[in-house]
Design a protein around this motif. Structure first.
Motif, PDB file in Angstrom:
ATOM      1  N   LYS A   1     -15.524   3.327   1.310  1.00 20.02           N
ATOM      2  CA  LYS A   1     -16.159   3.166   2.623  1.00 20.02           C
ATOM      3  C   LYS A   1     -17.679   3.295   2.520  1.00 20.02           C
ATOM      4  N   GLU A   2     -18.157   4.265   1.742  1.00 18.68           N
ATOM      5  CA  GLU A   2     -19.601   4.420   1.543  1.00 18.68           C
ATOM      6  C   GLU A   2     -20.222   3.169   0.936  1.00 18.68           C
ATOM      7  N   ALA A   3     -19.445   2.485   0.089  1.00 20.46           N
ATOM      8  CA  ALA A   3     -19.931   1.269  -0.562  1.00 20.46           C
ATOM      9  C   ALA A   3     -19.916   0.065   0.384  1.00 20.46           C
ATOM     10  N   GLY A   4     -19.275   0.215   1.547  1.00 20.07           N
ATOM     11  CA  GLY A   4     -19.241  -0.875   2.512  1.00 20.07           C
ATOM     12  C   GLY A   4     -17.940  -1.658   2.543  1.00 20.07           C
ATOM     13  N   HIS A   5     -16.953  -1.223   1.763  1.00 18.69           N
ATOM     14  CA  HIS A   5     -15.649  -1.897   1.758  1.00 18.69           C
ATOM     15  C   HIS A   5     -14.781  -1.360   2.890  1.00 18.69           C
ATOM     16  N   LYS A   6     -13.643  -2.010   3.106  1.00 18.91           N
ATOM     17  CA  LYS A   6     -12.724  -1.622   4.176  1.00 18.91           C
ATOM     18  C   LYS A   6     -11.440  -1.078   3.578  1.00 18.91           C
ATOM     19  N   LEU A   7     -10.935   0.014   4.146  1.00 20.26           N
ATOM     20  CA  LEU A   7      -9.655   0.574   3.720  1.00 20.26           C
ATOM     21  C   LEU A   7      -8.546  -0.174   4.452  1.00 20.26           C
ATOM     22  N   SER A   8      -7.714  -0.881   3.693  1.00 21.45           N
ATOM     23  CA  SER A   8      -6.603  -1.641   4.273  1.00 21.45           C
ATOM     24  C   SER A   8      -5.367  -0.784   4.454  1.00 21.45           C
ATOM     25  N   ASP A   9      -5.140   0.132   3.507  1.00 19.01           N
ATOM     26  CA  ASP A   9      -3.957   0.981   3.564  1.00 19.01           C
ATOM     27  C   ASP A   9      -4.137   2.125   2.577  1.00 19.01           C
ATOM     28  N   LYS A  10      -3.418   3.204   2.807  1.00 16.11           N
ATOM     29  CA  LYS A  10      -3.410   4.346   1.893  1.00 16.11           C
ATOM     30  C   LYS A  10      -2.026   4.945   1.920  1.00 16.11           C
ATOM     31  N   LYS A  11      -1.495   5.211   0.731  1.00 10.75           N
ATOM     32  CA  LYS A  11      -0.163   5.811   0.626  1.00 10.75           C
ATOM     33  C   LYS A  11      -0.137   6.820  -0.510  1.00 10.75           C
TER      34      LYS A  11
ATOM     35  N   ILE B   1       8.704   4.799 -11.396  1.00 11.92           N
ATOM     36  CA  ILE B   1       8.308   3.425 -11.718  1.00 11.92           C
ATOM     37  C   ILE B   1       8.601   2.459 -10.580  1.00 11.92           C
ATOM     38  N   TYR B   2       9.792   2.521 -10.027  1.00 13.73           N
ATOM     39  CA  TYR B   2      10.201   1.523  -9.042  1.00 13.73           C
ATOM     40  C   TYR B   2       9.579   1.758  -7.674  1.00 13.73           C
ATOM     41  N   LYS B   3       9.321   3.000  -7.321  1.00 15.25           N
ATOM     42  CA  LYS B   3       8.643   3.281  -6.053  1.00 15.25           C
ATOM     43  C   LYS B   3       7.172   2.861  -6.134  1.00 15.25           C
ATOM     44  N   ILE B   4       6.539   3.128  -7.271  1.00 10.09           N
ATOM     45  CA  ILE B   4       5.151   2.698  -7.486  1.00 10.09           C
ATOM     46  C   ILE B   4       5.082   1.176  -7.433  1.00 10.09           C
ATOM     47  N   ARG B   5       5.953   0.533  -8.191  1.00  9.45           N
ATOM     48  CA  ARG B   5       5.951  -0.928  -8.280  1.00  9.45           C
ATOM     49  C   ARG B   5       6.221  -1.568  -6.915  1.00  9.45           C
ATOM     50  N   ALA B   6       7.081  -0.944  -6.112  1.00  8.87           N
ATOM     51  CA  ALA B   6       7.395  -1.497  -4.792  1.00  8.87           C
ATOM     52  C   ALA B   6       6.156  -1.510  -3.894  1.00  8.87           C
ATOM     53  N   VAL B   7       5.404  -0.409  -3.883  1.00 11.91           N
ATOM     54  CA  VAL B   7       4.200  -0.341  -3.043  1.00 11.91           C
ATOM     55  C   VAL B   7       3.164  -1.338  -3.544  1.00 11.91           C
ATOM     56  N   ILE B   8       2.910  -1.344  -4.846  1.00 11.59           N
ATOM     57  CA  ILE B   8       1.913  -2.260  -5.419  1.00 11.59           C
ATOM     58  C   ILE B   8       2.322  -3.712  -5.154  1.00 11.59           C
ATOM     59  N   SER B   9       3.583  -4.038  -5.344  1.00  8.29           N
ATOM     60  CA  SER B   9       4.059  -5.410  -5.121  1.00  8.29           C
ATOM     61  C   SER B   9       3.848  -5.838  -3.673  1.00  8.29           C
ATOM     62  N   GLN B  10       4.128  -4.936  -2.751  1.00  7.13           N
ATOM     63  CA  GLN B  10       3.933  -5.242  -1.326  1.00  7.13           C
ATOM     64  C   GLN B  10       2.463  -5.537  -1.056  1.00  7.13           C
ATOM     65  N   TRP B  11       1.573  -4.723  -1.607  1.00  6.74           N
ATOM     66  CA  TRP B  11       0.142  -4.930  -1.395  1.00  6.74           C
ATOM     67  C   TRP B  11      -0.358  -6.193  -2.088  1.00  6.74           C
ATOM     68  N   VAL B  12       0.135  -6.486  -3.283  1.00  5.11           N
ATOM     69  CA  VAL B  12      -0.280  -7.692  -4.005  1.00  5.11           C
ATOM     70  C   VAL B  12       0.131  -8.941  -3.223  1.00  5.11           C
ATOM     71  N   ALA B  13       1.250  -8.885  -2.536  1.00  6.36           N
ATOM     72  CA  ALA B  13       1.737 -10.020  -1.749  1.00  6.36           C
ATOM     73  C   ALA B  13       1.028 -10.141  -0.400  1.00  6.36           C
ATOM     74  N   ASP B  14       0.337  -9.105   0.033  1.00  4.67           N
ATOM     75  CA  ASP B  14      -0.353  -9.086   1.320  1.00  4.67           C
ATOM     76  C   ASP B  14      -1.654  -9.891   1.208  1.00  4.67           C
ATOM     77  N   ASP B  15      -1.780 -10.947   2.002  1.00  3.83           N
ATOM     78  CA  ASP B  15      -2.976 -11.789   1.946  1.00  3.83           C
ATOM     79  C   ASP B  15      -4.242 -11.057   2.361  1.00  3.83           C
ATOM     80  N   GLY B  16      -4.111  -9.923   3.030  1.00  4.37           N
ATOM     81  CA  GLY B  16      -5.276  -9.193   3.497  1.00  4.37           C
ATOM     82  C   GLY B  16      -5.835  -8.180   2.516  1.00  4.37           C
ATOM     83  N   ILE B  17      -5.140  -7.940   1.401  1.00  4.21           N
ATOM     84  CA  ILE B  17      -5.598  -6.940   0.427  1.00  4.21           C
ATOM     85  C   ILE B  17      -6.144  -7.643  -0.811  1.00  4.21           C
TER      86      ILE B  17
END
Length: 181
Positions: A39-49, A55-71
């Motif tokens: 935020k200090e650098a001027g970027h926007k926080l899209s989500d925080k978890k 492995i699979y819980k990490i991968r699930a969150v990352i995969s969801q964010w990678v597929a999100d056109d806004g991130i």
């Protein structure tokens, strides 16, 4: 549409993931530091978890964010060490289209000055997946500060030359690398 060189800062949409079996929103100092820094650098926080070190819980969150056109970028803290539960690299690297080997190398080089040979136990990694840059760093607040201040902030700044990652990210209109002259 042709991409243009940028002399103007381009704010990115970034997500922060804390990988931990013990951290909560109240004591997640590493995740909170990354939120403050972006935020200090001027970027926007899209989500925080926060997700447990699985492995699979990490991968699930990352995969969801990678597929999100806004991130456009993901900052991951935790799970990069050598303990039995540390599994962030195993979870994330299969998702990479391209690996950024230089991130881990440079992070360990810089960390050597701070923590000596203990830096060899860092498995910090980074890569690109579906036009999203992903940086995985240790769970230590100081390690996150080092990674952000000394590497990530410049590479997420469209004005940084001769190269930065902004041109590689989805939804950007910035020329790749400038000439070294």
């Amino acid at each position: 549409m042709s991409k243009q060189k940028s002399d103007v800062f381009s704010a990115l949409n970034l997500a922060v993931l804390t990988v931990s079996d013990t951290r909560t929103e109240e004591n997640d100092t590493s995740g909170q530091l990354l939120v403050e820094k972006l935020k200090e650098a001027g970027h926007k926080l899209s989500d925080k978890k926060i997700v447990i070190d699985d492995i699979y819980k990490i991968r699930a969150v990352i995969s969801q964010w990678v597929a999100d056109d806004g991130i456009q970028g993901i900052l991951v803290t935790g799970g990069t060490g050598f303990t039995g539960r540390d599994s962030t690299p195993e979870a994330v690297t299969p998702l990479f289209d391209k690996t950024v080997e230089g991130f881990g190398e440079l992070f360990r080089q810089i960390s050597f000055e701070q923590i000596g040979t203990s830096t060899i136990q860092s498995r910090a990694v980074a890569g690109l997946a579906n036009g999203v840059i992903i940086f995985c760093m240790p769970g230590s607040t100081n390690a996150c500060r080092t990674a952000w201040d000394d590497i990530i902030s410049a590479q997420l700044d469209s004005r940084q030359g001769p190269c930065n990652f902004v041109a590689q990210l989805k939804k950007t209109e910035i020329e790749n690398c400038r000439s070294r002259g």
